[in-house]
Design an enzyme around this catalytic site. Sequence first.
Site, PDB file in Angstrom:
ATOM      1  N   CYS A 158      37.815 -10.352  16.283  1.00  0.00           N
ATOM      2  CA  CYS A 158      38.077  -9.281  17.258  1.00  0.00           C
ATOM      3  C   CYS A 158      39.558  -9.242  17.621  1.00  0.00           C
ATOM      4  O   CYS A 158      40.063 -10.154  18.273  1.00  0.00           O
ATOM      5  CB  CYS A 158      37.218  -9.530  18.498  1.00  0.00           C
ATOM      6  SG  CYS A 158      37.674  -8.562  19.949  1.00  0.00           S
ATOM      7  N   CYS A 217      40.489  -9.417  21.345  1.00  0.00           N
ATOM      8  CA  CYS A 217      40.059 -10.671  21.984  1.00  0.00           C
ATOM      9  C   CYS A 217      41.172 -11.704  22.042  1.00  0.00           C
ATOM     10  O   CYS A 217      41.253 -12.483  22.999  1.00  0.00           O
ATOM     11  CB  CYS A 217      38.861 -11.267  21.244  1.00  0.00           C
ATOM     12  SG  CYS A 217      37.342 -10.307  21.402  1.00  0.00           S
TER      13      CYS A 217
END
Length: 133
Positions: free
Chosen positions: A38, A41
């Site tokens: 991600c 993230c």
Amino acid sequence: MTTESLYPAPLSIDSQSQFNHCVTEHAFLVIMFSASWCAPCQPFAKVFAEVAAQHPELMFATVDIDIATDLARNFQVTQVPALMVVRERIVIDMISGAMHAHELTHHVQMWQAFDMTAFSAHFEQKSIVGNHG
């Protein structure tokens, strides 16, 4: 000195059983669900750690959804990053998306100010009804 060395890493939760233990041990838990693949993230993890360092009275933890698949499934985490807040063993908030430090700090302040009295009374009433209903 690097930014990473200034902020200790939040606790890593790898399973439902470890989560259950954390919820039992800590009255206030802020959990970030993320994944190694991600892109948002990674920078948000640094923001999360920075805000965690500013709130040593609270427990901050991270969950990699590809490791703790049972936990991600149980809480129906479909987007990362996502935050889940647990107070007194009750999930009081769940939000998706990365944010800036000042936004996360604002959320933490709101979560701290949240009055748990109504929730506690509701669950106590349900318990009484469940035991006698």
